[in-house]
Enzyme design. Structure first.
Site, short mmCIF file in Angstrom:
data_model
loop_
_atom_site.label_atom_id
_atom_site.label_comp_id
_atom_site.label_asym_id
_atom_site.label_seq_id
_atom_site.Cartn_x
_atom_site.Cartn_y
_atom_site.Cartn_z
N CYS A 152 1.57 8.80 0.72
CA CYS A 152 0.40 8.44 -0.17
C CYS A 152 0.52 7.53 1.36
CB CYS A 152 0.65 8.11 -1.39
SG CYS A 152 1.78 6.43 -2.13
N ASP A 153 1.55 6.51 1.61
CA ASP A 153 1.26 5.30 2.52
C ASP A 153 -0.43 5.52 3.73
OD1 ASP A 153 3.61 5.43 1.70
OD2 ASP A 153 4.16 4.65 3.19
N ALA A 154 -0.16 7.23 3.33
CA ALA A 154 -0.92 7.16 5.09
C ALA A 154 -2.44 7.01 4.72
CB ALA A 154 -1.58 8.80 5.20
N PHE A 156 -3.50 4.14 3.86
CA PHE A 156 -4.08 3.46 4.35
C PHE A 156 -3.80 2.59 5.90
CE2 PHE A 156 -2.78 -1.26 5.86
CZ PHE A 156 -3.21 -2.41 5.13
#
Length: 369
Positions: A152-154, A156
């Site tokens: 999920c960091d991707a 951003f």
């Protein structure tokens, strides 16, 4: 010799421009002073996981960009120019990893200020390969990580850069490719009951005894992971064209997550690293909390979130974030680099924590006007 002279000039700018602006504008607010102290401390203590072009610096300098947008203080722009020049405007090397384009968000911003300074060819090369070339993720040959943005960091790291680049190129094909990959991540990791993102498939519940869970039996939702997502949504929506065909998907997701994030704020104003199990590490954590504060304050400032309902939330959070800053400007209580909930301490810091602090401050300053 030319490069050394430029860097010396930028050093002088960082050292002297802020006091000059202070005299011109009158006394700066304590929030502005706190933000500049955070910047100055971080610039004096560079840190990154792999290289100056990596995602940690990308996240930090995204905060510097937003601080400059809000304050127009040349100290921030000088830091951005200095960093880009030292990096030769390069991205990090992994063309199919979203983390490695995050640094280009600041390059694109500087390009809007000084087009003769920035070389955007490395950014163009990266995005064209990342979005449009077949690879082990897009061709399905990696069975374990079957999509391009599998964590999920991707959400951003890459999408805000892609939006800015699409605007520069006036070409929706970049937005369409972004939406395709974003939707894949959403479908894989977003929990429609909890309105939160799993960090990756390790934390996607399948309803069996092998599901990872907290000691209280709850699902594991990482604060910073969800902070990456909702802060990224604010950056995306801020610049995505109003008439873009998929805009409502991002707006609806932002609103849905904002409601949940508000509910999970703790009494001290901060969020815990494990959102549904605050007792696991019962202390505030600044990177996730900073991203949440930025995103919620942005929503208030844009008229998307109810000002009466959400202003107390961000004011309480910002007070706690300010209390996490040391006298020398260092921002503490930042969980170290990781991929799941872990503890932090008053002395733990990372550059992306400073970036989150600057992001939050940039929107809180607007709220105060």
């Amino acid at each position: 010799m030319i490069k050394s002279t430029l860097l010396f000039t930028v050093f002088l700018t960082l050292a002297f421009v802020a006091p000059h602006n202070s005299n011109a504008q009158g006394t700066k607010t304590s929030d502005q002073q706190a933000m500049i102290k955070a910047l100055e401390w971080q610039e004096a203590h560079p840190i990154y996981a792999m290289a100056p072009t990596d995602w940690t610096n990308g996240a930090y300098y995204t905060g510097v960009v937003q601080a400059h947008k809000t304050t127009n203080d040349e100290v921030y722009l000088a830091a951005l120019k200095n960093m880009g020049w030292q990096n030769d405007w390069q991205t990090a090397p992994r063309f199919y990893h979203a983390d490695d384009i995050a640094i280009a968000y600041s390059y694109l911003y500087v390009n809007g200020k000084r087009k003769d300074l920035v070389d955007l060819k490395p950014t163009e090369k990266f995005l064209d390969k990342h979005l449009f070339e077949s690879n082990q993720w897009t061709d399905g040959s990696d069975a374990e990580r079957s999509i391009l943005w599998w964590w999920c960091d991707a959400l951003f790291m890459a999408p805000p850069v892609i939006v800015e680049y699409a605007l520069l190129k006036k070409d929706d094909k970049y937005l369409d490719a972004m939406h395709k990959y974003y939707k894949q991540t959403y479908d894989l990791l977003y929990n429609k009951d909890e309105h939160l993102f799993a960090r990756d498939t390790r934390f996607v519940w399948k309803g069996n005894s092998e599901d990872l869970r907290e000691e209280n039996g709850k699902k594991i939702f990482w604060s910073r992971g969800n902070g990456w997502v909702i802060a990224g949504l604010a950056l995306i929506l801020n610049d995505m064209p109003e008439d873009y065909k998929h805009r409502n998907f991002y707006l609806d997701l932002y609103k849905e997550m904002a409601v949940k994030i508000k509910q999970l704020q703790q009494q001290d104003g901060l969020w815990r690293t494990s959102l549904l199990s605050p007792e696991s590490y019962d202390h505030g954590e600044v990177s996730g909390s900073g991203f949440f504060t930025f995103a919620l304050a942005w929503g208030i400032n844009k008229g998307i979130l109810d000002k009466v309902v959400y202003t107390p939330v961000v004011q309480k959070a910002w007070t706690a974030l300010r209390a996490s800053q040391h006298e020398d400007g260092r921002v503490g209580w930042v969980q170290n680099i990781g991929a799941s909930p872990e503890p932090a301490s008053a002395d733990s810091w990372q550059n992306f924590g400073t970036g989150a602090f600057l992001l939050a401050g940039s929107e809180m300053l607007k709220l105060e006007k």
